[in-house]
Design an enzyme around this catalytic site. Structure first.
Site, PDB file in Angstrom:
ATOM      1  NE  ARG A  23      -3.555  -2.563   0.230  1.00 51.23           N
ATOM      2  CZ  ARG A  23      -4.855  -2.682  -0.959  1.00 51.23           C
ATOM      3  NH1 ARG A  23      -4.606  -2.334  -2.190  1.00 51.23           N
ATOM      4  NH2 ARG A  23      -5.374  -3.882  -0.934  1.00 51.23           N
ATOM      5  CB  THR A  24       0.383   4.788   0.998  1.00 52.63           C
ATOM      6  OG1 THR A  24      -0.609   4.846  -0.325  1.00 52.63           O
ATOM      7  CG2 THR A  24       0.669   5.706   0.189  1.00 52.63           C
ATOM      8  CG  LEU A  25       5.787   1.755   0.703  1.00 50.32           C
ATOM      9  CD1 LEU A  25       7.322   1.249   0.661  1.00 50.32           C
ATOM     10  CD2 LEU A  25       5.621   0.951   1.743  1.00 50.32           C
TER      11      LEU A  25
END
Length: 246
Positions: A23-25
Site C-alpha cells: 500500500r502507500t509507503l
C-alpha cells in the site's frame, strides 16, 4: 514456417506473484483539513474537496466525508487511496453486521474503536494507512465525536480538527464553541474555520461540503464556495517587516 520463441520461466514470475501487495509507503494524492463539532442535535463535519498531488492542486472534486452505516459519519485527511481502502474495510464490517439481522447496528463508538485498532495494527506492521480520521455520530440520543491518527492514537472531544486545522481552527473552536449551538450557528462556526484555512493553507480550495448527522440520519450538502476578501495588505506583501525582507 513461422517460428515463435518461448521465454523460459526461471521462477521469477512466480516470485513476483507471491509477493505481498504493498500500500502507500509515502502519500501521493492527499486531502487537507477536516473540522467537526458537536451541536445540540448531533454532529457537523466540514471538508473541502481538493486533492493535492504533492504540492500541485490536482483534483477539485474529491468527497472526503462519507456516511458509515446508520449512525456514523467519517471524514479523512491524508492519502486518498488509503481512505478508499478504509472505506472498503468499513463496507465489509457493516455488511457482516447487517447479516446478523438482529435489530442492532454498530454505533459511532464501536466504529471508532474498530478504526483505532485498524490504524494501530497497520502502524505495527510498518505499513500505516496515511490518514487522520474523524468519526462522528448519533445513537440513542447521544452525540459522539472522536479522532484517530495514522499511528492509532485516538480520543473523543466536543470539537476536533485534522491537519493544519488542528493549529488554526481549534483555537477558534475553543473560543466560540458551546454545547447549545444551533444548526445555523454551527454551520457559521465551521465556515469561519474553513475560511481561515482557505486563507492560510496552500492545499485548501474554496469548494467545500458540510455534513450533518442526527437521529434522523445523514445529510451532506452540495459543494459550495465561501465569500472571501483578499485585499488585506499582508496578502499583497506578506514578508513586510520580516527580518531580511525588502
Amino acid at each position: 514456417m513461422t517460428t515463435f520463441s518461448v521465454p523460459i520461466d526461471n521462477g521469477d514470475s512466480m516470485k513476483i506473484a507471491e509477493e505481498e501487495s504493498q500500500r502507500t509507503l509515502y502519500p501521493y494524492v492527499t486531502g487537507t483539513s477536516i473540522v467537526a463539532i458537536k451541536y445540540k442535535d448531533g454532529v457537523l463535519m466540514a471538508s473541502d474537496m481538493g486533492g493535492s498531488y504533492g504540492s500541485t492542486l490536482r483534483y477539485k472534486n474529491i468527497e472526503r466525508v462519507k456516511a458509515i452505516g446508520k449512525h456514523s459519519l467519517l471524514g479523512a485527511s491524508g492519502e486518498i487511496s488509503d481512505f478508499q481502502e478504509i472505506l472498503r474495510y468499513l463496507d465489509e464490517l457493516t455488511l457482516n453486521d447487517n447479516m446478523w439481522d438482529d435489530g442492532n447496528s454498530l454505533g459511532p463508538k464501536e466504529i471508532h474503536n474498530y478504526l483505532t485498532r485498524v490504524m494501530y495494527n497497520r502502524r505495527n506492521k510498518f505499513n500505516p494507512l496515511w490518514n487522520t480520521l474523524v468519526l462522528g455520530g448519533v445513537k440513542n440520543g447521544k452525540s459522539y465525536l472522536g479522532m484517530v491518527s495514522m499511528i492509532g492514537v485516538s480520543f473523543e472531544d466536543d470539537h476536533v480538527a485534522t491537519g493544519f486545522g488542528n493549529h488554526l481552527a481549534r483555537p477558534i473552536l475553543r473560543d466560540e464553541w458551546h454545547a447549545d449551538l444551533s444548526f445555523e450557528d454551527g454551520v457559521k462556526l465551521l465556515e469561519k474555520c474553513m475560511r481561515v484555512l482557505l486563507y492560510r493553507d496552500r492545499s485548501a480550495i474554496n469548494k467545500l461540503q458540510i455534513a450533518k448527522i442526527t437521529e434522523e440520519g445523514v445529510t451532506v450538502s452540495q459543494p459550495y464556495s465561501l465569500k472571501t476578501y483578499w485585499e488585506f495588505s499582508s496578502f499583497h506583501n506578506p514578508t513586510a517587516g520580516a527580518a531580511g525582507s525588502w
